[in-house]
Design an enzyme around this catalytic site. Structure first.
Site, PDB file in Angstrom:
ATOM      1  N   HIS A  34      -6.731  -2.951   9.548  1.00 25.53           N
ATOM      2  CA  HIS A  34      -8.068  -3.508   9.321  1.00 25.53           C
ATOM      3  C   HIS A  34      -8.740  -3.742  10.680  1.00 25.53           C
ATOM      4  O   HIS A  34      -9.080  -4.881  11.014  1.00 25.53           O
ATOM      5  CB  HIS A  34      -7.979  -4.841   8.565  1.00 25.53           C
TER       6      HIS A  34
ATOM      7  N   TYR B  65      -7.892  24.165  21.401  1.00 23.42           N
ATOM      8  CA  TYR B  65      -7.065  23.321  22.290  1.00 23.42           C
ATOM      9  C   TYR B  65      -5.741  22.982  21.597  1.00 23.42           C
ATOM     10  O   TYR B  65      -4.683  22.999  22.199  1.00 23.42           O
ATOM     11  CB  TYR B  65      -7.782  22.013  22.646  1.00 23.42           C
TER      12      TYR B  65
ATOM     13  N   TYR C  37     -19.622  13.627  19.669  1.00 22.84           N
ATOM     14  CA  TYR C  37     -18.814  14.804  19.316  1.00 22.84           C
ATOM     15  C   TYR C  37     -17.372  14.459  18.967  1.00 22.84           C
ATOM     16  O   TYR C  37     -16.704  15.182  18.227  1.00 22.84           O
ATOM     17  CB  TYR C  37     -18.858  15.839  20.455  1.00 22.84           C
TER      18      TYR C  37
ATOM     19  N   HIS D 226      -2.230   2.440   8.509  1.00 22.09           N
ATOM     20  CA  HIS D 226      -3.323   1.738   7.845  1.00 22.09           C
ATOM     21  C   HIS D 226      -3.497   0.384   8.515  1.00 22.09           C
ATOM     22  O   HIS D 226      -2.514  -0.313   8.786  1.00 22.09           O
ATOM     23  CB  HIS D 226      -3.022   1.552   6.358  1.00 22.09           C
TER      24      HIS D 226
ATOM     25  N   GLU E  73       0.807  -1.225   0.000  1.00 24.42           N
ATOM     26  CA  GLU E  73       0.000   0.000   0.000  1.00 24.42           C
ATOM     27  C   GLU E  73       0.840   1.274   0.000  1.00 24.42           C
ATOM     28  O   GLU E  73       0.340   2.351   0.319  1.00 24.42           O
ATOM     29  CB  GLU E  73      -0.963   0.011   1.197  1.00 24.42           C
TER      30      GLU E  73
ATOM     31  N   HIS F  78     -12.491  -3.063   3.308  1.00 20.57           N
ATOM     32  CA  HIS F  78     -11.046  -3.102   3.517  1.00 20.57           C
ATOM     33  C   HIS F  78     -10.652  -2.747   4.962  1.00 20.57           C
ATOM     34  O   HIS F  78     -10.301  -3.625   5.724  1.00 20.57           O
ATOM     35  CB  HIS F  78     -10.374  -2.170   2.489  1.00 20.57           C
TER      36      HIS F  78
HETATM   37 ZN   LIG Z   1      -5.123  -3.082   4.000  1.00 22.36          ZN
END
Ligand SMILES: [Zn+2]
Length: 211
Positions: free
Chosen positions: A93, A207, A112, A91, A72, A154
């Site tokens: 899953h 903040y 929120y 990244h 990726e 994904h």
């Molecule tokens: Zn992935």
């Protein structure tokens, strides 16, 4: 410097697995470095990684290292190219994010804390095959004015100024996905108004400036 940063990447990958957000080698992490990024290698267990296993990739995909970079790397490169504020990308899953993403659902402002990703919702990127330019385009689009998105069929992707921030954001998003998923199972989520979310985003920004 490079060794310390490579080690920090490994430590964050181990913390990601320990947090339960990631299983096996399905996730990947990177940090911006010297015109490109340092990224976790493809299909290698984080547990045995040493700093030399981390791969450097420029934003066009030219690599330096003894392993192949994560499959990726392309959407990581696209995020670094288009989002100057991104210095670390995560990244994974995570189960609850992935459940919503498999229904094609993003996370609306039912709570929120959704503003933690930078806006009034957390979008779900359209599906495309992993490791493709199309997926990279879809992720970039879902991340417009946001620091996190889900990815249909994904998982999820997020970024921040540094690796600790990216990990903290991933944990927040997965927690929101878990709560939202439970709400959907027993009822209907009430969504906060645009005005209220504007107020929350403004407070978050002030903040952040104090920090
Ligand atoms: Zn992935």
């Amino acid at each position: 410097m490079t060794t310390a940063l490579r080690q920090q990447l490994i430590d964050t990958a181990l913390a990601l697995n320990a947090s339960g957000l990631n299983q096996g080698t399905s996730g990947n992490l990177s940090v911006r470095f010297e015109g490109g990024m340092l990224i976790t290698p493809a299909s290698m267990d984080y547990a045995g990684l040493t700093p030399d296993d981390i791969v450097w990739v420029d934003l066009d995909g030219n690599c330096k290292g003894r392993h192949r970079p994560s499959s990726e790397w392309q959407f990581h490169a696209a995020i670094y190219r288009h989002r100057a504020e991104a210095d670390a990308i995560l990244h994974a899953h995570p189960v609850n994010c992935t459940v919503l993403a498999c229904l094609g659902k993003g996370i609306p402002a039912f709570h929120y804390m959704v503003a933690v990703a930078g806006g009034k919702d957390i979008r779900c990127a359209d599906y495309a095959t992993f490791g493709t330019r199309e997926l990279s385009d879809n992720v970039l689009k879902a991340l417009e004015d946001r620091k996190a998105c889900l990815m249909a069929h994904h998982g999820m992707t997020c970024f921040d100024k540094g690796l600790p921030g990216a990990l903290a954001l991933a944990i927040e998003v997965e927690t929101l996905a878990a709560v939202y998923g439970r709400i959907l199972a027993i009822g209907e989520a009430e969504i906060l108004s645009d005005n209220e979310m504007d107020r929350v985003i403004e407070k978050f920004d002030s903040y952040r400036k104090q920090d």
